[in-house]
Design an enzyme around this catalytic site. Structure first.
Site, PDB file in Angstrom:
ATOM      1  CB  ALA A  64      42.523  35.315  44.716  1.00 23.34           C
ATOM      2  N   GLY A 109      44.733  39.272  42.292  1.00 24.85           N
ATOM      3  CA  GLY A 109      45.519  38.209  41.662  1.00 24.85           C
ATOM      4  C   GLY A 109      45.577  38.350  40.142  1.00 24.85           C
ATOM      5  CD  GLU A 112      48.972  39.698  43.555  1.00 21.53           C
ATOM      6  OE1 GLU A 112      47.838  39.238  43.794  1.00 21.53           O
ATOM      7  OE2 GLU A 112      49.902  39.636  44.362  1.00 21.53           O
ATOM      8  CD  GLU A 132      45.294  42.046  46.244  1.00 27.57           C
ATOM      9  OE1 GLU A 132      45.326  43.263  45.930  1.00 27.57           O
ATOM     10  OE2 GLU A 132      45.749  41.154  45.523  1.00 27.57           O
TER      11      GLU A 132
HETATM   12  C1  HXC Z   1      34.830  35.609  43.617  1.00 27.62           C
HETATM   13  C2  HXC Z   1      33.925  37.115  42.164  1.00 27.62           C
HETATM   14  C3  HXC Z   1      35.100  37.905  42.203  1.00 27.62           C
HETATM   15  C4  HXC Z   1      36.173  37.433  43.004  1.00 27.62           C
HETATM   16  C5  HXC Z   1      33.689  38.871  40.914  1.00 27.62           C
HETATM   17  N1  HXC Z   1      33.078  37.750  41.353  1.00 27.62           N
HETATM   18  N2  HXC Z   1      34.912  39.001  41.414  1.00 27.62           N
HETATM   19  N3  HXC Z   1      33.796  35.978  42.864  1.00 27.62           N
HETATM   20  N4  HXC Z   1      35.987  36.299  43.698  1.00 27.62           N
HETATM   21  N5  HXC Z   1      37.339  38.094  43.089  1.00 27.62           N
HETATM   22  C6  HXC Z   1      31.751  37.264  41.040  1.00 27.62           C
HETATM   23  C7  HXC Z   1      30.671  38.042  41.768  1.00 27.62           C
HETATM   24  O1  HXC Z   1      30.499  37.551  43.097  1.00 27.62           O
HETATM   25  C8  HXC Z   1      29.455  37.739  40.908  1.00 27.62           C
HETATM   26  O2  HXC Z   1      29.013  36.444  41.186  1.00 27.62           O
HETATM   27  C9  HXC Z   1      30.042  37.716  39.507  1.00 27.62           C
HETATM   28  O3  HXC Z   1      31.459  37.471  39.663  1.00 27.62           O
HETATM   29  C10 HXC Z   1      29.879  39.054  38.794  1.00 27.62           C
HETATM   30  O4  HXC Z   1      30.417  40.062  39.612  1.00 27.62           O
HETATM   31  P1  HXC Z   1      29.618  41.410  40.002  1.00 27.62           P
HETATM   32  O5  HXC Z   1      30.218  41.956  41.233  1.00 27.62           O
HETATM   33  O6  HXC Z   1      28.158  41.142  40.006  1.00 27.62           O
HETATM   34  O7  HXC Z   1      29.973  42.307  38.749  1.00 27.62           O
HETATM   35  P2  HXC Z   1      30.138  43.905  38.700  1.00 27.62           P
HETATM   36  O8  HXC Z   1      29.030  44.568  39.457  1.00 27.62           O
HETATM   37  O9  HXC Z   1      30.322  44.216  37.250  1.00 27.62           O
HETATM   38  O10 HXC Z   1      31.481  44.232  39.482  1.00 27.62           O
HETATM   39  C11 HXC Z   1      32.694  43.763  38.993  1.00 27.62           C
HETATM   40  C12 HXC Z   1      33.824  43.983  40.049  1.00 27.62           C
HETATM   41  C13 HXC Z   1      33.406  43.313  41.376  1.00 27.62           C
HETATM   42  C14 HXC Z   1      34.075  45.476  40.253  1.00 27.62           C
HETATM   43  C15 HXC Z   1      35.093  43.337  39.470  1.00 27.62           C
HETATM   44  O11 HXC Z   1      32.958  41.992  41.106  1.00 27.62           O
HETATM   45  C16 HXC Z   1      34.526  43.235  42.357  1.00 27.62           C
HETATM   46  O12 HXC Z   1      34.880  44.237  42.975  1.00 27.62           O
HETATM   47  N6  HXC Z   1      35.093  42.047  42.549  1.00 27.62           N
HETATM   48  C17 HXC Z   1      36.130  41.801  43.528  1.00 27.62           C
HETATM   49  C18 HXC Z   1      37.447  42.365  43.041  1.00 27.62           C
HETATM   50  C19 HXC Z   1      38.560  42.137  44.057  1.00 27.62           C
HETATM   51  O13 HXC Z   1      38.469  42.592  45.197  1.00 27.62           O
HETATM   52  N7  HXC Z   1      39.591  41.395  43.641  1.00 27.62           N
HETATM   53  C20 HXC Z   1      40.699  41.081  44.503  1.00 27.62           C
HETATM   54  C21 HXC Z   1      40.427  39.799  45.229  1.00 27.62           C
HETATM   55  S1  HXC Z   1      41.680  39.450  46.422  1.00 27.62           S
HETATM   56  P3  HXC Z   1      27.461  36.092  41.406  1.00 27.62           P
HETATM   57  O14 HXC Z   1      27.460  34.630  41.773  1.00 27.62           O
HETATM   58  O15 HXC Z   1      26.966  37.001  42.492  1.00 27.62           O
HETATM   59  O16 HXC Z   1      26.846  36.398  40.072  1.00 27.62           O
HETATM   60  C22 HXC Z   1      42.925  38.806  45.527  1.00 27.62           C
HETATM   61  C23 HXC Z   1      44.088  38.315  46.379  1.00 27.62           C
HETATM   62  C24 HXC Z   1      45.185  37.687  45.541  1.00 27.62           C
HETATM   63  O17 HXC Z   1      42.922  38.728  44.364  1.00 27.62           O
HETATM   64  C25 HXC Z   1      46.225  37.056  46.430  1.00 27.62           C
HETATM   65  C26 HXC Z   1      45.772  35.845  47.184  1.00 27.62           C
HETATM   66  C27 HXC Z   1      46.863  35.109  47.899  1.00 27.62           C
END
Ligand code: HXC
Length: 256
Positions: A64, A109, A112, A132
């Protein structure tokens, strides 16, 4: 119909729904979830015999959208969770089988949504998990319910409690994905699998899906019903009275 961050393409009776927000690694925001709902409805209307869910670029869905979520109030977060649930439910209830072609990060997400699909094929470089917990939240798009069904209790609890990110091989070992193929082979393998499904007798396949979905629903409902009975049935017993009385009187209970 067309959408900014989702595409729906057809190959015969097989539809492919692609999350197309590669600059954000296909992170799900409101617009994308709403587009997914509409695309799923369109594929259903057009009678897809199988559907493939995948992501553009080198991510499936990195979760998400954290930037969207960070300032949500409790009420907004509730609505947000409901929207994600509606999409995951629509995937699960899609009449024909849905194949997740996991081409890269399937986190939070994303994991999921993959868990709501019928079958999962992963590219060998894919990374799958529920991070998360390290954001101070819990899976909110159905992961606490669907992950144990797909990967089993122990693996699901480890993934969710520890915020694990598994490589594709490890995900296959716990049953979170059904098969792992080379990165270059993923599209072809997912298409072949979907085409094979599309050739099966559609009514029987839909019946099998409905029946297997019902099994999960039924056991959940039955489990909660049983819990209510056991919980309520303990009221009035010696131990319940003694236990609560002892708490109120600030003393140790003496159980039978
Ligand atoms: C918003 C995201 C994102 C996310 C990546 N990006 N994941 N933006 N939400 N979940 C964006 C980054 O900010 C970045 O934007 C661009 O995508 C590229 O990501 P990088 O981090 O630069 O790439 P990399 O170094 O290759 O790392 C990839 C990654 C990392 C390991 C996947 O991005 C990461 O850890 N992302 C978060 C993963 C996460 O925690 N997901 C769970 C979210 S909570 P810019 O603009 O800087 O280029 C969830 C809850 C669900 O899903 C339920 C809700 C009710």
């Amino acid at each position: 119909m067309s959408w900014e961050t989702v595409t729906l393409e057809w190959d015969g009776d097989v539809a492919t729904l692609t999350i197309d927000r590669p600059d954000a690694l296909n992170a799900l925001n409101v617009e994308t979830l709403e587009a997914m709902q509409e695309a799923l409805a369109e594929a259903k209307r057009e009678d897809a015999r199988a559907l493939v869910l995948t992501g553009a670029g080198n991510a499936f869905i990195a979760g998400a959208d954290i930037k969207y979520m960070q300032d949500l109030s409790t009420e907004e977060a509730l609505e947000w969770g409901e929207l994600g649930h509606a999409v995951a439910d629509a995937i699960e209830a899609f009449p024909a089988p849905v194949v997740a072609a996991i081409n890269g990060f399937a986190l939070g997400g994303g994991c999921e949504m993959a868990a709501a699909c019928d079958l999962r094929v992963a590219a060998e470089s894919a990374v799958i998990g529920q991070p998360e917990i390290d954001l101070g939240i819990v899976p909110g798009f159905g992961g606490t319910q669907r992950l144990p069904e797909v990967a089993g209790e122990e693996a699901a609890r480890r993934i969710i409690y520890l915020g694990q990110r598994l490589d594709a091989e490890t995900a296959a070992e716990v049953g979170l994905v059904g098969e792992v193929v080379g990165d270059d082979e993923l599209d072809a393998r997912a298409s072949d699998l979907a085409a094979e499904l599309a050739e099966k007798p559609a009514l029987a396949l839909r019946g099998a899906k409905r029946a297997m979905n019902q099994r999960a629903e039924g056991s959940k409902e039955a489990g909660l019903g049983y819990e209510r009975e056991v919980f309520a049935g303990l009221f009035g017993t010696h131990d319940q009275r003694e236990g609560m009385e002892a708490f109120v009187e600030d003393r140790d209970p003496s159980f039978k």
